[in-house]
Design a protein around this motif. Structure first.
Motif, mmCIF file in Angstrom:
data_model
loop_
_atom_site.group_PDB
_atom_site.id
_atom_site.type_symbol
_atom_site.label_atom_id
_atom_site.label_comp_id
_atom_site.label_asym_id
_atom_site.label_seq_id
_atom_site.Cartn_x
_atom_site.Cartn_y
_atom_site.Cartn_z
ATOM 1 N N THR A 6 -10.006 10.627 -21.634
ATOM 2 C CA THR A 6 -11.043 11.620 -21.379
ATOM 3 C C THR A 6 -12.012 11.595 -22.545
ATOM 4 O OG1 THR A 6 -9.621 13.074 -20.067
ATOM 5 C CG2 THR A 6 -11.533 14.080 -21.118
ATOM 6 N N LEU A 19 -12.169 22.311 -25.748
ATOM 7 C CA LEU A 19 -12.001 21.394 -24.619
ATOM 8 C C LEU A 19 -11.055 20.259 -24.985
ATOM 9 C CD1 LEU A 19 -15.678 21.272 -23.333
ATOM 10 C CD2 LEU A 19 -13.699 21.993 -21.985
ATOM 11 N N VAL A 22 -7.511 21.722 -24.840
ATOM 12 C CA VAL A 22 -6.966 22.003 -23.515
ATOM 13 C C VAL A 22 -6.687 20.710 -22.754
ATOM 14 C CG1 VAL A 22 -9.158 22.285 -22.269
ATOM 15 C CG2 VAL A 22 -7.151 23.503 -21.490
ATOM 16 N N PHE A 23 -7.572 19.720 -22.843
ATOM 17 C CA PHE A 23 -7.306 18.445 -22.168
ATOM 18 C C PHE A 23 -6.068 17.778 -22.760
ATOM 19 C CE2 PHE A 23 -11.471 18.745 -20.234
ATOM 20 C CZ PHE A 23 -11.354 17.981 -19.075
ATOM 21 N N LYS A 26 -2.810 19.183 -21.668
ATOM 22 C CA LYS A 26 -2.463 18.843 -20.279
ATOM 23 C C LYS A 26 -2.059 17.380 -20.130
ATOM 24 C CE LYS A 26 -3.603 22.977 -18.814
ATOM 25 N NZ LYS A 26 -2.585 23.952 -18.326
ATOM 26 N N HIS A 28 -3.746 14.609 -21.348
ATOM 27 C CA HIS A 28 -4.814 13.614 -21.395
ATOM 28 C C HIS A 28 -4.925 13.031 -22.800
ATOM 29 C CE1 HIS A 28 -6.721 14.971 -17.541
ATOM 30 N NE2 HIS A 28 -6.092 16.082 -17.869
ATOM 31 N N VAL A 86 -16.711 14.364 -20.382
ATOM 32 C CA VAL A 86 -17.074 15.752 -20.663
ATOM 33 C C VAL A 86 -18.270 15.730 -21.610
ATOM 34 C CG1 VAL A 86 -16.320 17.973 -21.577
ATOM 35 C CG2 VAL A 86 -14.681 16.501 -20.369
ATOM 36 N N ALA A 212 -13.249 27.055 -22.363
ATOM 37 C CA ALA A 212 -12.656 25.729 -22.179
ATOM 38 C C ALA A 212 -11.557 25.757 -21.123
ATOM 39 C CB ALA A 212 -12.101 25.216 -23.501
ATOM 40 N N TYR A 216 -11.691 23.604 -17.640
ATOM 41 C CA TYR A 216 -10.667 22.636 -17.217
ATOM 42 C C TYR A 216 -10.153 22.971 -15.815
ATOM 43 C CZ TYR A 216 -6.508 19.718 -17.145
ATOM 44 O OH TYR A 216 -5.562 18.785 -16.790
ATOM 45 N N SER A 217 -9.836 24.240 -15.609
ATOM 46 C CA SER A 217 -9.327 24.648 -14.288
ATOM 47 C C SER A 217 -10.361 24.400 -13.203
ATOM 48 C CB SER A 217 -8.940 26.137 -14.316
ATOM 49 O OG SER A 217 -7.902 26.375 -15.231
ATOM 50 N N MET A 220 -10.683 20.593 -12.436
ATOM 51 C CA MET A 220 -9.532 20.098 -11.683
ATOM 52 C C MET A 220 -9.532 20.623 -10.243
ATOM 53 S SD MET A 220 -8.206 17.979 -13.603
ATOM 54 C CE MET A 220 -8.862 17.575 -15.222
#
Length: 259
Positions: A6, A19, A22-23, A26, A28, A86, A212, A216-217, A220
């Motif tokens: 990402t 960001l 958070v990525f 998850k 990434h 992003v 952020a 992300y939510s 997705m």
């Protein structure tokens, strides 16, 4: 098959840093772009210390014409492909456009518009191949004209329009495309812009971390736009009810009071 990453620009502060977090949280692997290498290295060490995938650090100034070539070369050298882009990097300048430094305003366009457009298009084939996504950071400012920050508001209107158009083109190919449109966010943005947040900012703002997470939510879930915070969500609706001339006058008066 190449490892997927990402790509996140403007990663060294504010929404960009959150960001990245958070990525990475998850699962990434992130490729982080910003001017300040020391901040990127510190953020990379933070993520690695938590056992998260090791980030790719790309110190780069997006104002420079060859910046996106530098990013592409770094990713190629790392042997990775982009799954998500992003485009978070951007800045504003507060003041009358005819009085602000012209070169600084053109530099704003280089970051907010040119680099965002380049990276969105440059990696589109990889986004399609990996059925990934594109998150472009616009602003609630993109919904209205902005006397007192004319070039910034116009740049964010471009980001919003461009992102929605790409959603129409890339969506049928399996790519999620989302515009993030935050309101005031406590960050370094205000300092660089020369803007002192007032009561309105205190009422409307949402933390960079929450922005952020919502972004992300929303990406997705393949939302067209993400407007973090209840106060911000009602702004586009209210603008439809007010004559454009009144909006211009109101923004002019408000921005003048902030000087």
């Amino acid at each position: 098959m190449a490892e997927r990453v990402t790509l996140i620009t403007g990663a060294s502060a504010g929404i960009g840093t959150e960001l990245v977090r958070v990525f990475a949280s998850k699962g990434h692997r992130v490729a982080m772009v910003a001017r300040r290498a020391n901040r990127l290295q510190a953020l990379a060490a933070e993520l690695s210390g938590k056992g998260l995938p090791a980030p790719i650090v790309i110190p780069c100034d997006l104002e420079q014409p060859a910046a996106c070539d530098t990013i592409a070369a770094a990713l190629s050298d790392a042997g990775v492909e982009v799954e998500f882009v992003v485009n978070n990097a951007g800045f504003g300048l507060f003041g009358r456009a005819v009085e602000l430094d012209r070169n600084e305003q053109l530099a704003m366009i280089a970051v907010n518009v040119r680099a965002l457009t380049d990276l969105s298009l440059r990696f589109a084939d990889q986004l399609i191949r990996n059925r990934g996504g594109l998150l472009n950071v616009a602003s609630i400012a993109g919904f209205l004209p902005g006397p007192g920050m004319a070039v910034y508001y116009a740049s964010k209107a471009y980001v919003l329009s461009f992102t929605e158009a790409l959603r129409g083109e890339l969506g049928p190919k399996g790519v999620r495309v989302t515009a993030l449109c935050p309101g005031p966010v406590p960050s370094e943005f205000q300092t660089r812009a020369g803007f002192k947040p007032g009561f309105d900012s205190a009422v409307l703002n949402v933390s960079a971390r929450d922005v952020a997470a919502d972004a992300y939510s929303g990406l997705m879930a393949n939302k067209r736009a993400v407007l973090p915070g209840l106060g911000i969500k009602i702004v586009p609706f209210m603008l439809r009810l007010v004559p454009r001339g009144f909006i211009i006058s109101a923004v002019t008066r408000f921005q003048t009071r902030q000087r």
